[in-house]
Design an enzyme around this catalytic site. Structure first.
Site, short mmCIF file in Angstrom:
data_model
loop_
_atom_site.label_atom_id
_atom_site.label_comp_id
_atom_site.label_asym_id
_atom_site.label_seq_id
_atom_site.Cartn_x
_atom_site.Cartn_y
_atom_site.Cartn_z
N ASP A 183 0.83 -1.21 0.00
CA ASP A 183 0.00 0.00 0.00
C ASP A 183 0.86 1.26 0.00
OD1 ASP A 183 -2.68 -1.10 0.19
OD2 ASP A 183 -2.13 -1.77 2.21
N ASP A 198 -10.23 -5.82 -0.92
CA ASP A 198 -9.16 -5.32 -0.06
C ASP A 198 -9.74 -4.62 1.17
OD1 ASP A 198 -6.68 -4.54 0.86
OD2 ASP A 198 -6.53 -2.81 -0.49
C1 DX5 Z 1 -6.32 -0.15 3.35
C2 DX5 Z 1 -5.31 -0.90 2.52
C3 DX5 Z 1 -5.40 -2.38 2.69
C4 DX5 Z 1 -4.92 -2.85 4.02
C5 DX5 Z 1 -5.42 -4.24 4.33
O1 DX5 Z 1 -6.15 1.21 3.15
O2 DX5 Z 1 -5.47 -0.59 1.16
O3 DX5 Z 1 -4.67 -3.04 1.66
O4 DX5 Z 1 -3.50 -2.87 4.05
O5 DX5 Z 1 -5.25 -4.49 5.69
P1 DX5 Z 1 -6.43 -5.11 6.59
O6 DX5 Z 1 -6.61 -6.51 6.08
O7 DX5 Z 1 -5.93 -5.01 7.97
O8 DX5 Z 1 -7.66 -4.28 6.35
ZN ZN Z 2 -4.51 -1.99 -0.26
#
Ligand code: DX5
Ligand code: ZN
Length: 218
Positions: A37, A175
């Site tokens: 990310d 996601d």
């Molecule tokens: C949120 C991100 C996600 C996040 C996922 O802004 O885009 O990719 O890293 O992490 P979890 O599974 O904890 O929501």
């Molecule tokens: Zn993400």
């Protein structure tokens, strides 16, 4: 079969180094992908490391970038230099979406479009013939460990339908806030890629992943 992609959201290089080493060292993800990310503190209220920082820690996993940024154009070249093989930017971003997709694909890299829950799915229509994947956001982007937005399941199903009706070939990813308790219904809704961050990182990655697979297959 659905593919699980581990996610990493780091605001410092030290955190990135720690988590990327953990994913690289886990048995299950040896030849797989990792979802990294990136955030600009404009499109979302948080700022991550940049592509250059990621390049400092070479790994054998395939890297996809999820760029939560207002101006994806400014990020693409840096990500390609850092060996990203898929670049996912937001349909809500300010730059020309067609231009970005064409530019990314022209470099031999896969292009993806992410969409926030507040944005109607119809906004994706002009790009469904050319994007390699669509990423349904099941949290408000910016942070790990948030609650799951339940409408995301219907949004996956709607996209599956649009793909069939239009005879398109894009993949569908989800996601945000995926864990043992919701992974099965997400997989059953038709997602091809499931991104998981905090659930995997809390404790032993391989054990957590095993639990998710048991739920999906059970
Ligand atoms: C949120 C991100 C996600 C996040 C996922 O802004 O885009 O990719 O890293 O992490 P979890 O599974 O904890 O929501
Ligand atoms: Zn993400």
């Amino acid at each position: 079969m659905v593919q699980i992609i581990p996610a990493i959201l780091s605001t410092t290089e030290a955190d990135y180094d720690r988590d990327i080493s953990r994913y690289s060292g886990s048995r299950a993800f040896q030849d797989g992908w990792v979802h990294i990310d990136f955030m600009d503190n404009v499109f979302v209220p948080n700022k991550s490391i940049d592509a250059g920082s990621s390049a400092k820690y070479p790994i054998s996993l395939h890297k996809e970038a999820h760029i939560m940024v207002a101006h994806p154009k400014e990020w693409i070249d840096g990500l390609i230099s850092a060996n990203f093989e898929r670049i996912i930017f937001h349909v809500e971003a300010e730059d020309d979406k067609n231009e970005c997709i064409d530019y990314i694909k022209g470099k031999g890299v896969q292009a993806g479009l992410a969409i926030n829950n507040a944005t109607p799915i119809a906004k994706l229509e002009p790009f469904l013939g050319k994007t390699d994947m669509v990423l349904i956001m099941s949290v408000v982007p910016g942070f790990q460990g948030q609650p799951f937005i339940p409408e995301s399941l219907d949004r996956i199903k709607k996209l599956v339908q649009m793909r069939t009706n239009g005879n398109f070939s894009f993949k569908i990813g989800i996601d945000g806030a995926v864990k043992d308790t919701n992974a099965k219904e997400i997989a059953d809704s038709g997602a091809d890629f499931i991104t998981i961050g905090s659930y995997l990182l809390k404790g032993d990655i391989d054990e957590n992943l095993e639990t998710v697979w048991e739920k999906i297959n059970g």
